[in-house]
Design an enzyme around this catalytic site. Structure first.
Site, PDB file in Angstrom:
ATOM      1  CG  ASP A 118      -1.882   5.022   3.715  1.00 51.80           C
ATOM      2  OD1 ASP A 118      -1.452   5.260   3.005  1.00 51.80           O
ATOM      3  OD2 ASP A 118      -2.354   5.097   5.010  1.00 51.80           O
ATOM      4  CG  HIS A 120      -4.833   2.426   5.898  1.00 47.08           C
ATOM      5  ND1 HIS A 120      -6.201   2.721   6.206  1.00 47.08           N
ATOM      6  CD2 HIS A 120      -4.423   2.689   4.852  1.00 47.08           C
ATOM      7  CE1 HIS A 120      -6.678   2.318   5.275  1.00 47.08           C
ATOM      8  NE2 HIS A 120      -5.930   3.454   4.218  1.00 47.08           N
ATOM      9  CG  HIS A 178      -1.089   6.939  -1.183  1.00 44.76           C
ATOM     10  ND1 HIS A 178      -2.082   7.298  -1.888  1.00 44.76           N
ATOM     11  CD2 HIS A 178      -0.884   6.641   0.410  1.00 44.76           C
ATOM     12  CE1 HIS A 178      -3.451   6.677  -0.944  1.00 44.76           C
ATOM     13  NE2 HIS A 178      -2.281   6.032   0.062  1.00 44.76           N
ATOM     14  CG  HIS A 228      -1.975   1.298   1.566  1.00 43.71           C
ATOM     15  ND1 HIS A 228      -2.896   1.005   1.054  1.00 43.71           N
ATOM     16  CD2 HIS A 228      -1.620   2.120   1.410  1.00 43.71           C
ATOM     17  CE1 HIS A 228      -3.589   2.424   2.018  1.00 43.71           C
ATOM     18  NE2 HIS A 228      -2.674   3.851   1.675  1.00 43.71           N
ATOM     19  CE  LYS A 252      -7.779   2.552  -0.371  1.00 44.26           C
ATOM     20  NZ  LYS A 252      -5.878   2.709   0.069  1.00 44.26           N
TER      21      LYS A 252
HETATM   22  O1  DOR Z   1      -2.909   9.222   6.033  1.00 40.35           O
HETATM   23  C1  DOR Z   1      -3.758   9.793   4.616  1.00 40.35           C
HETATM   24  N1  DOR Z   1      -2.914   9.881   3.654  1.00 40.35           N
HETATM   25  N2  DOR Z   1      -4.438   8.103   4.091  1.00 40.35           N
HETATM   26  C2  DOR Z   1      -5.210   8.461   3.375  1.00 40.35           C
HETATM   27  O2  DOR Z   1      -5.975   7.610   3.164  1.00 40.35           O
HETATM   28  C3  DOR Z   1      -5.262   8.768   2.358  1.00 40.35           C
HETATM   29  C4  DOR Z   1      -3.162   9.201   2.374  1.00 40.35           C
HETATM   30  C5  DOR Z   1      -2.918  10.601   1.259  1.00 40.35           C
HETATM   31  O3  DOR Z   1      -3.162  10.489   0.510  1.00 40.35           O
HETATM   32  O4  DOR Z   1      -2.372  11.141   1.347  1.00 40.35           O
HETATM   33 ZN    ZN Z   2      -3.268   5.676   1.359  1.00 42.35          ZN
END
Ligand code: DOR
Ligand code: ZN
Length: 345
Positions: free
Chosen positions: A248, A175, A16, A14, A100
């Site tokens: 995450d 998460h 970003h 997971h 997702k």
């Molecule tokens: O803390 C987070 N940041 N939780 C999420 O679900 C999304 C993520 C983000 O894309 O910044």
């Molecule tokens: Zn996330």
């Protein structure tokens, strides 16, 4: 106590990566340590179709520095207008590894997510047929539900009903942050997995709020009470097949974190493996880091375990980089609050 541990190269289930200048700046920090990552689709606009996922994958590979190997595992962002045939084609071609589910309004760039879960039933049934996993952001958005209860309420009101209505659907609880989620995951069959982040093994809600507000510890789902952190640590270090690493890691510039209404996300990619080695060492579970970071995820996603090894060793304390510079501004790296003593060789 062992001073080193060798495991198959880990994966991040997971992550970003963002896009543009941010993608360029953060990608090397993941690719340095991880062979593959499940890449979140919450861009603006979101990655909804197979064609959008293919184009995003090309942008990620173009941003990868020469000589680095990394495989982005693409996901599609589920909307009420998602076309089941497009999802099935993207899966059949090997491009997409998961879909997702963001409840609309639950987190960063989730406005295009799902409001009425009945309206995605057809997609979910198709996913169950073809064995494509659903990754869930497990929080209700109901304003009357306390933010610290939103994960537990999601399990009862949304997750469990979806799973009962869609036999065979393979689901990842992403998460997880509560003992409730750990207990629920443990009571299910092998069609359910759960990822745990690095930061939720380290911080509880006091770290965010006691003695001053610390925006860099604010993420979603928000860290809970200490008893929940301890349940997560026990689950992650248990070696049980259903629990695996999904960092995450969610970079935001400091300018976007340090606002009256700042963004949610902890950027852990640069030092996740060093922190995890320390956590597993403290728990007397170094031999189970391999299950959590390298084996359980591929088993759930039905992919081979990486063959290249990674060795981590313990030594003199060192300071991790506090910030990563991007063309959009600095991004603060997650501070575990203790000196790092483990490092990736
Ligand atoms: O803390 C987070 N940041 N939780 C999420 O679900 C999304 C993520 C983000 O894309 O910044
Ligand atoms: Zn996330």
């Amino acid at each position: 106590m062992s001073d080193s541990v060798t495991l198959p190269r880990p994966d991040d289930w997971h992550l970003h990566l963002r896009d543009g200048a941010m993608l360029e700046a953060v990608l090397p920090h993941t690719a340095r340590h991880f062979a593959r990552a499940i890449v979140m689709p919450n861009l603006v606009p979101p990655v909804v179709t197979g064609a959008q996922a293919a184009a995003y994958r090309e942008r990620i590979l173009a941003a990868l520095p020469e000589g680095m190997a990394f495989e982005p595992l693409m996901t599609l962002y589920l909307t009420e207008a998602t076309d089941p045939d497009d999802v099935a084609a993207a899966h059949a071609s090997g491009l997409v590894k998961a879909v997702k589910l963001y409840p609309a309004g639950a987190t960063t760039n989730s406005a295009s997510g799902v409001k009425d879960f009945d309206r995605v039933r057809g997609v979910l049934e198709r996913m169950a047929e073809i064995g494509l996993p659903l990754c869930t952001h497990g929080e209700v958005v109901d304003a009357s539900v306390d933010i610290f209860d939103r994960e537990a309420v999601f399990i009862d009101r949304v997750l469990d009903p979806i799973r009962r209505a869609t036999p065979g659907l393979r689901v990842v609880m992403e998460h997880i942050t509560t003992a409730n989620a750990v207990d629920y995951a443990r009571a299910q069959g092998d069609d359910l997995g759960a990822t745990i982040t690095t930061h939720h093994l380290i911080i509880n809600r006091n770290h965010i709020l006691a003695g001053g507000i610390r925006p860099h510890y604010y993420c979603l789902p928000v860290a809970k009470r200490e008893e929940h952190r301890l349940a997560l640590r026990a689950a992650a270090t248990s070696g049980e097949a259903r629990f695996f690493l999904g960092t995450d890691s969610a970079p935001h510039t400091d300018a976007n974190k340090l606002l009256p209404c700042g963004c949610a996300g902890c950027f852990t990619a640069p030092n996740t493996m060093a922190i995890l080695a320390q956590v597993f060492d403290e728990e007397g579970a170094l031999d189970r880091l391999e299950a959590f970071a390298s084996r359980n995820g591929p088993a759930f996603y039905r992919l081979p375990v990486n063959t290249e090894p990674m060795t981590l060793s313990r030594g003199a304390p060192y300071a991790a980089p506090a910030q990563v510079d991007t063309a959009d501004g600095a991004v603060t790296v997650f501070d575990p609050g203790f000196p790092l003593t483990w490092r990736v060789d």
